[in-house]
Design an enzyme around this catalytic site. Structure first.
Site, mmCIF file in Angstrom:
data_model
loop_
_atom_site.group_PDB
_atom_site.id
_atom_site.type_symbol
_atom_site.label_atom_id
_atom_site.label_comp_id
_atom_site.label_asym_id
_atom_site.label_seq_id
_atom_site.Cartn_x
_atom_site.Cartn_y
_atom_site.Cartn_z
ATOM 1 N N LYS C 70 -26.206 -2.802 0.755
ATOM 2 C CA LYS C 70 -24.917 -2.288 1.431
ATOM 3 C C LYS C 70 -24.563 -2.806 2.653
ATOM 4 C CE LYS C 70 -28.245 0.688 2.614
ATOM 5 N NZ LYS C 70 -29.283 0.352 1.518
ATOM 6 N N THR C 71 -25.637 -3.649 3.295
ATOM 7 C CA THR C 71 -25.078 -4.552 4.582
ATOM 8 C C THR C 71 -24.397 -5.713 3.812
ATOM 9 O OG1 THR C 71 -27.074 -3.931 5.565
ATOM 10 C CG2 THR C 71 -26.136 -5.725 6.552
ATOM 11 N N ASP C 124 -24.300 -0.919 10.904
ATOM 12 C CA ASP C 124 -25.296 -1.130 10.247
ATOM 13 C C ASP C 124 -26.596 -0.440 10.184
ATOM 14 O OD1 ASP C 124 -26.170 -2.691 7.827
ATOM 15 O OD2 ASP C 124 -27.254 -4.081 8.929
ATOM 16 N N ASP C 125 -26.962 0.204 9.271
ATOM 17 C CA ASP C 125 -28.468 0.929 9.122
ATOM 18 C C ASP C 125 -28.324 1.961 10.360
ATOM 19 O OD1 ASP C 125 -30.779 1.647 8.292
ATOM 20 O OD2 ASP C 125 -31.747 -0.554 8.619
ATOM 21 N N LYS C 152 -14.396 9.280 15.164
ATOM 22 C CA LYS C 152 -13.091 9.968 15.052
ATOM 23 C C LYS C 152 -11.970 9.588 15.918
ATOM 24 C CE LYS C 152 -13.479 14.208 13.812
ATOM 25 N NZ LYS C 152 -13.617 15.673 13.759
ATOM 26 N N LYS C 226 -32.132 -6.347 -3.730
ATOM 27 C CA LYS C 226 -32.952 -7.308 -2.717
ATOM 28 C C LYS C 226 -34.388 -7.219 -3.311
ATOM 29 C CE LYS C 226 -33.451 -6.994 2.369
ATOM 30 N NZ LYS C 226 -33.100 -5.709 3.400
HETATM 31 N N1 LIG Z 1 0.755 22.985 11.283
HETATM 32 C C1 LIG Z 1 0.014 21.907 11.897
HETATM 33 N N2 LIG Z 1 -1.011 22.495 12.736
HETATM 34 C C2 LIG Z 1 -1.733 21.398 13.206
HETATM 35 N N3 LIG Z 1 -1.896 20.273 13.064
HETATM 36 C C3 LIG Z 1 -0.830 19.841 12.443
HETATM 37 C C4 LIG Z 1 0.056 20.517 11.525
HETATM 38 N N4 LIG Z 1 0.838 19.956 10.930
HETATM 39 C C5 LIG Z 1 0.697 18.672 11.097
HETATM 40 N N5 LIG Z 1 -0.463 18.721 11.722
HETATM 41 C C6 LIG Z 1 -1.227 17.423 12.073
HETATM 42 O O1 LIG Z 1 -2.651 17.399 11.640
HETATM 43 C C7 LIG Z 1 -3.563 16.915 12.574
HETATM 44 C C8 LIG Z 1 -4.480 17.961 13.049
HETATM 45 O O2 LIG Z 1 -5.606 17.100 13.229
HETATM 46 P P1 LIG Z 1 -6.330 17.889 14.658
HETATM 47 O O3 LIG Z 1 -7.041 16.608 15.204
HETATM 48 O O4 LIG Z 1 -5.616 18.620 15.588
HETATM 49 O O5 LIG Z 1 -7.534 18.572 13.702
HETATM 50 P P2 LIG Z 1 -8.643 19.480 14.690
HETATM 51 O O6 LIG Z 1 -8.739 20.710 13.916
HETATM 52 O O7 LIG Z 1 -8.650 19.325 16.055
HETATM 53 O O8 LIG Z 1 -9.758 18.475 13.811
HETATM 54 P P3 LIG Z 1 -11.322 18.286 14.382
HETATM 55 O O9 LIG Z 1 -12.218 19.243 13.946
HETATM 56 O O10 LIG Z 1 -11.724 16.845 13.766
HETATM 57 O O11 LIG Z 1 -11.405 18.204 15.837
HETATM 58 C C9 LIG Z 1 -2.738 16.435 13.630
HETATM 59 O O12 LIG Z 1 -2.497 15.151 13.606
HETATM 60 C C10 LIG Z 1 -1.506 17.132 13.535
HETATM 61 O O13 LIG Z 1 -0.461 16.287 14.183
HETATM 62 N N1 LIG Z 2 -24.142 -7.441 -6.303
HETATM 63 C C1 LIG Z 2 -24.554 -7.587 -5.090
HETATM 64 N N2 LIG Z 2 -24.498 -6.637 -3.988
HETATM 65 C C2 LIG Z 2 -25.303 -6.734 -2.803
HETATM 66 N N3 LIG Z 2 -26.219 -7.452 -2.701
HETATM 67 C C3 LIG Z 2 -26.333 -8.770 -3.379
HETATM 68 C C4 LIG Z 2 -25.614 -8.472 -4.551
HETATM 69 N N4 LIG Z 2 -26.122 -9.571 -5.413
HETATM 70 C C5 LIG Z 2 -26.925 -10.507 -4.540
HETATM 71 N N5 LIG Z 2 -27.161 -9.683 -3.302
HETATM 72 C C6 LIG Z 2 -28.020 -9.868 -2.213
HETATM 73 O O1 LIG Z 2 -29.142 -8.995 -2.261
HETATM 74 C C7 LIG Z 2 -29.324 -8.593 -0.992
HETATM 75 C C8 LIG Z 2 -29.014 -7.203 -0.401
HETATM 76 O O2 LIG Z 2 -29.697 -6.933 0.612
HETATM 77 P P1 LIG Z 2 -28.874 -6.011 1.853
HETATM 78 O O3 LIG Z 2 -29.796 -6.321 3.117
HETATM 79 O O4 LIG Z 2 -27.416 -6.034 1.852
HETATM 80 O O5 LIG Z 2 -29.309 -4.615 1.307
HETATM 81 P P2 LIG Z 2 -29.060 -3.247 2.239
HETATM 82 O O6 LIG Z 2 -28.938 -1.883 1.022
HETATM 83 O O7 LIG Z 2 -28.582 -3.435 3.253
HETATM 84 O O8 LIG Z 2 -30.847 -2.787 2.473
HETATM 85 P P3 LIG Z 2 -31.346 -2.178 3.633
HETATM 86 O O9 LIG Z 2 -31.374 -0.701 3.065
HETATM 87 O O10 LIG Z 2 -32.747 -2.752 3.780
HETATM 88 O O11 LIG Z 2 -30.477 -2.266 4.939
HETATM 89 C C9 LIG Z 2 -28.794 -9.684 0.085
HETATM 90 O O12 LIG Z 2 -29.694 -10.758 0.265
HETATM 91 C C10 LIG Z 2 -27.641 -10.260 -0.837
HETATM 92 O O13 LIG Z 2 -27.163 -11.704 -0.731
HETATM 93 MG MG LIG Z 3 -29.114 -3.056 5.360
#
Ligand SMILES: Nc1ncnc2c1ncn2[C@@H]1O[C@H](COP(=O)(O)OP(=O)(O)OP(=O)(O)O)[C@@H](O)[C@H]1O
Ligand SMILES: Nc1ncnc2c1ncn2[C@@H]1O[C@H](COP(=O)(O)OP(=O)(O)OP(=O)(O)O)[C@@H](O)[C@H]1O
Ligand SMILES: [Mg+2]
Ligand SMILES: Nc1ncnc2c1ncn2[C@@H]1O[C@H](COP(=O)(O)OP(=O)(O)OP(=O)(O)O)[C@@H](O)[C@H]1O
Ligand SMILES: Nc1ncnc2c1ncn2[C@@H]1O[C@H](COP(=O)(O)OP(=O)(O)OP(=O)(O)O)[C@@H](O)[C@H]1O
Ligand SMILES: Nc1ncnc2c1ncn2[C@@H]1O[C@H](COP(=O)(O)OP(=O)(O)OP(=O)(O)O)[C@@H](O)[C@H]1O
Ligand SMILES: Nc1ncnc2c1ncn2[C@@H]1O[C@H](COP(=O)(O)OP(=O)(O)OP(=O)(O)O)[C@@H](O)[C@H]1O
Ligand SMILES: [Mg+2]
Ligand SMILES: [Mg+2]
Ligand SMILES: [Mg+2]
Ligand SMILES: [Mg+2]
Ligand SMILES: [Mg+2]
Lengths: 260, 260, 260, 260, 260, 260
Positions: C70-71, C124-125, C152, C226
């Site tokens: 992942k990292t 990370d992690d 967010k 790994k």
């Molecule tokens: N009818 C609508 N009512 C509300 N938002 C709308 C509408 N139409 C478009 N939008 C857009 O949708 C988005 C709604 O996001 P908003 O952050 O208000 O949601 P939220 O319910 O507050 O989410 P969260 O639970 O993540 O806080 C905004 O970008 C807004 O401009």
């Molecule tokens: N296809 C591949 N995808 C990812 N890593 C690869 C790949 N091939 C070789 N590697 C090597 O494998 C290792 C992956 O280790 P890495 O730390 O990214 O794993 P991780 O999922 O982040 O582990 P952890 O859960 O411990 O954080 C690295 O040393 C990377 O260079």
């Molecule tokens: Mg990692």
């Protein structure tokens, strides 16, 4: 840090007595016998502290649903009593205070009362003073212990004190030992059945002939006075001043707003 | 440290009102009757605070799924109201703040509102303000208690205040006593069925004849507006500006990205 | 102490970007179709942030077993992107930091990103950033809340940001609400069946005719990349450089070392 | 306070390397094949770090019952390795240290190791480093997180490091994710059956003809080497130097002292 | 604050050795074979530390019911040993100390012991040192970890140390891993059956002919020596010095006082 | 901060002894044989401390329902004893104190007692001193541990000390190990049956002929003396001084006031 806590709270103090009237903002509507009996019983307690030789300290807990009028009742008793010192301990004036600062503020109010020959101290909304939340549950044990001690502590010789607590959570009060720490517990009820009509009439809210229908529109059998007053006021939006609320408008308000 | 907390937050303050428009970044799409009814009900509340003599304080909780548009709706009401003071209390501006600093910032916004003749305060994403996490559960009781008090505290005489809270966790609000502390609770729904097509059409996302197939591609019966807008935008990658999204591209996006 | 926390972390900062290449220490071995599809999907996200007008913020969570790569994948995307700012937030550089210092460091990286026209931030992690431990469970709610907000939070106008999180505990991410906070969640798998042979061949670890037997020696059906690389390296001890690993040596290593 | 914590621990530092020999106070008795196989496997790991190009970091956990000889084995490997830096991180030298001071001390040892071309760090008695207690359970999450990070953190280019952990509680190590964080886990067993006789003979504790009876006197099938050595020494009280222990004396010691 | 904690405890230090005799205020009554065997076993341990070459550290836990005489026995061993340093670590001298101050005081006693060629350290009433309470349960993990380390830490070369712990809660000692940390655990019993008569005779408490009846008056089959001594002393109130206690008086005391 | 805690409590100290009489505000009414037997037993303990050579420390716990008269009894014993030092440790004088300040105050009272040849220390309302609340439960372990040690700590040679504790929660005392730490536990009962009539007569509360009816009016079989005194005093409101209470008035008070 108790000392510094006391320092911290000084500026907020002047305001405490002034706010007494603000707690009865919408007056006291006489909605029937239960209300009158409760008021009379409370007045007995005020008289006991005023006149008895053996009861320098009397403590009463007013409990009932949110919005039932507990705070307004306590404030009314304070205003009527004409005691030289009447103070309300409320969280309103302590938002963001640390626990020691709150405890210090509460203790300070009692200190002031001990210096006055006759006093009423209102501990308003004890759950809020305790920072109680049912999840956990969590609360400030420091404040709780301060209240448990202050509610039972005798005033100095020659001083008399009536403590009135208000709470919407009687079970919490019981579980914490606070209910037992008060001498008396009195129930402040919501408005019920026929009493609702009495209130609506007192407010001139509807055509007299429509009051029955208006009452029937309410889903619950009982409604706290504070909520009833708000419902009527919302329904009056758009209605000319002095005119009765049309029934449709009333039903629309009850439907659209999931009012608490 | 409340004092120092207040000091700490000053520089961040100017920015609060300015950001109001930024919460409606993608406009308000009229996706049908439920949306219009909700908007109208909310506007009623704004009018009540503007015009009623008996309701100096009105409080409404907007709850609904993540991305349903709660914050955008609250911001829209604030913009429309033309009230002299409209402020959003958001965790965005308080990352890393201590609990007292947060409580102080929130209290400061209400202090400001108490000084303005008419105000709207938006408590945005209350779970985040409370630092709520379901594991435990854990949350800041200090912030919770501040909110419980501030939401019920009457403004000084002559001041009017509308408090709008937003939350994606109505059960949490209820368990904490916050749902009951608000006067009104209103549900902000996700976009459903036919309404999805309305949105896709409003966005000119597909060939009109393919909108039905595009809607059918969505696995869930309802989708929050915010997520729908993101899906469309992702699908537009590589599509010439103004051209409709090919259905295959749309299906690829829905398949490859386990979108939340 | 947020201020002082920020001060505390400054000297560590220069090193962050330099370390990017170190996370792909053993290169990226192309072990088949699933790997290529995942890489392509991730590259799509980078392009979206680079080119879309409506997606200034895109967030993706890479989850998969420990050692799945992942990292290394996140770092590879960062290197390929050629974005002016790519930063990895890793616990490696924050051992012994207090919670506020960690939160400040994380916030600081986002602050930097908001100042760059186009950025990638790798969280990370995430379990380690959160100091998560399943006993209890315990974790830093302060860091969690900071992440929930930062993931967010819209960048300022004109800035674009891709946030890539990595995690070995998808259920924990879900329980904490972090999974829902990211726009996209992608699974990074361990190496399976035929793919193991592909890797062993790419490493020139065995006589081509013995690769099948070597794969059969592994007890588990799938093995993180790994761990596979470490096993091969341990087996090479005592084997002349360039020569293939004898099967007995391979079996001895698999038997003696209860490798995690 | 990480800085001050580092300051606090400086004077204690010189002593760390000197104490290495003190952990093998009673020598290493060769009590049979399992012991020799374990020692050889461990020596393999030391060689890997010394000679491999791809394994700059290797980590091994020695787990086994209290008194099995885990610490003595780790110290022996350190002494044999002739690496320029071998350090034991032990709670012995940190009694009464605060959590940040402990974390700082541990981090400091790794810092030192990163500056040496080749190093062994022994994390001795990890439960004690973690301040683990099964009631609760309680432990220092700060130390745990530091260990989880340090055990996986790659040394800087060109540096090589072998980390050896010891623990009497393998289940605790697994529950905390520490077992998975180490590359290898090896079991250090108690002395069993015939091996007990080997040890008693090596110590010249009994008349050769009475060794069988002495072994039979022990209630348990297996006994940690440390306890066996103490039992023999207690039984020698009052026995002339060089003379064998009479069987009655041996039985009296086994009966009177409920030895752990 | 470990440093300041050490500073805090200095003045209290001179008193530690002086109080040794005060723990045997009512002498040691020889009440029969079990008592003599226990005393002899304990004396063996003192001799081992005095004379063995391989046992520089020996640790014994005395456990038994409250008032059984554990502290008096440990103090007696210390007095008899004639070791240059004998110290009792007791909560008596640490009322109100913070956890770090307690840990520092305990560590200080061991430091002193490491400087003396031969020492006895008594850890008296370990539950109290740990601030243990079964509700929760709660205890000081800081003190527990300090004890777990100190009880196993080898003294410097050439120093010898006997550690004697006392406890009324063997299960708690086991659950916390403290029982296993000591080399030896010995049971200190209450006075039983015929032994009660032996004690009453040794005290000249009753007419010889009435001792049987007096013993029969006790409800329990066994009674800790400390409680037996108090009962006799209470019964002696109003009885002329030297005269035997009348049986009625004895029965009245047993009835009226619900003695613990 | 123990030092500063001691400093903090100094000014409050003079008041401790003066308040002794205030705890028997309504005198001691002799309501029958159980009361007299209890008083006599308590007086025996005072005599023991005054006269015995072997009992320099005696400790008694008075437990019974709230308002049973525990504090008044302890204060009465103190007043009668004529000991040179009698002190009451009460939460009344410690509202808002931090835990270390409370522990320091309690320790200070014992220090004073150790300097006086003969002393009584009353630990009044131990639950309150411990800040105990059944929810959780929560309490101050610091205070508990201080009490557990102080109640068993021998005074210096030549000093004598009687410790009297009072508590309304015997089960809590037992669970915390406090009940076992006291030498004696005595039950202080509520007033029962015929005894109620004795009290009402002693107060001249009713027409002699109506006492039976008045007793019958009480719902519960037993009533704490403190509550009985308050009921009578409340019923006297409006009754001319010296005149008997009319039965109707008595019944009204019992009905209206849900007296605790
Ligand atoms: N009818 C609508 N009512 C509300 N938002 C709308 C509408 N139409 C478009 N939008 C857009 O949708 C988005 C709604 O996001 P908003 O952050 O208000 O949601 P939220 O319910 O507050 O989410 P969260 O639970 O993540 O806080 C905004 O970008 C807004 O401009
Ligand atoms: N296809 C591949 N995808 C990812 N890593 C690869 C790949 N091939 C070789 N590697 C090597 O494998 C290792 C992956 O280790 P890495 O730390 O990214 O794993 P991780 O999922 O982040 O582990 P952890 O859960 O411990 O954080 C690295 O040393 C990377 O260079
Ligand atoms: Mg990692
Ligand atoms: N008979 C009445 N009794 C009490 N209050 C009344 C009555 N008639 C009208 N009111 C008005 O009703 C309101 C009662 O609100 P109040 O805040 O006292 O209720 P509460 O029970 O304290 O509510 P909460 O549980 O929210 O604290 C006040 O505005 C008061 O003026
Ligand atoms: N073959 C052996 N292996 C290990 N130790 C041995 C051996 N032979 C003798 N010893 C001696 O046995 C003792 C083993 O004690 P050690 O402290 O290493 O055990 P441990 O497993 O670390 O115990 P603990 O769980 O208490 O930490 C040492 O004194 C060592 O000198
Ligand atoms: N044979 C005996 N063994 C021990 N103590 C004895 C004996 N004979 C008389 N005593 C006296 O009995 C008392 C025992 O009390 P001690 O405080 O030692 O008991 P303990 O077990 O430590 O009690 P606790 O559990 O309260 O700490 C001492 O005063 C001691 O002088
Ligand atoms: N026989 C009696 N015994 C005790 N108190 C009596 C007696 N007769 C009258 N009293 C009066 O009764 C009251 C008893 O109250 P006290 O505070 O002592 O009770 P308590 O048990 O300590 O209550 P709490 O549980 O609230 O602490 C005192 O005012 C006292 O003067
Ligand atoms: Mg109220
Ligand atoms: Mg929102
Ligand atoms: Mg060891
Ligand atoms: Mg003892
Ligand atoms: Mg009392």
């Amino acid at each position: 840090d108790f000392e510094s806590a006391i320092a911290e709270i000084k500026p907020a103090f002047g305001a405490v007595t002034e706010t007494l009237a603000a707690y009865v903002l919408n007056g006291m509507i006489d909605f029937g016998e239960p209300f009158r009996h409760l008021l009379a019983t409370c007045q007995t307690l005020v008289e006991q502290v005023r006149s008895s030789e053996h009861t320098p300290l009397l403590t009463a807990l007013l409990e009932g649903p949110a919005g039932a009028g507990k705070t307004a009742l306590a404030a009314t008793l304070g205003l009527e009593s004409q005691f030289p010192l009447v103070k309300v301990v409320s969280s309103d004036a302590m938002v963001g205070f640390s626990e020691p600062a709150k405890a210090a503020q509460i203790a300070k109010v009692f200190e002031d009362a001990y210096r006055s020959p006759m006093s009423i101290v209102v501990l308003d909304d004890i759950e809020r003073l305790l920072e109680y939340v049912p999840i956990g549950p969590r609360f400030s044990n420091g404040i709780l212990q301060a209240l448990l001690v202050l509610v039972k502590k005798q005033p100095p010789e020659g001083r008399r004190l009536l403590v009135i607590g208000t709470s919407s959570a009687p079970q919490v009060m019981a579980d914490m030992g606070l209910a037992d720490a008060f001498n008396v517990a009195l129930h402040v009820p919501a408005v019920r059945d026929a009493e609702v009509a009495t209130v609506l009439k007192a407010l001139n809210a509807f055509e007299p002939s429509q009051v029955g229908a208006a009452v029937a529109g309410l889903a619950e059998a009982e409604v706290p006075i504070k909520r009833l007053l708000l419902l009527v006021d919302l329904a009056r939006q758009g209605v000319p001043a002095g005119a009765p609320i049309p029934l449709e408008r009333w039903h629309q308000v009850l439907r659209d707003l999931a009012l608490n």
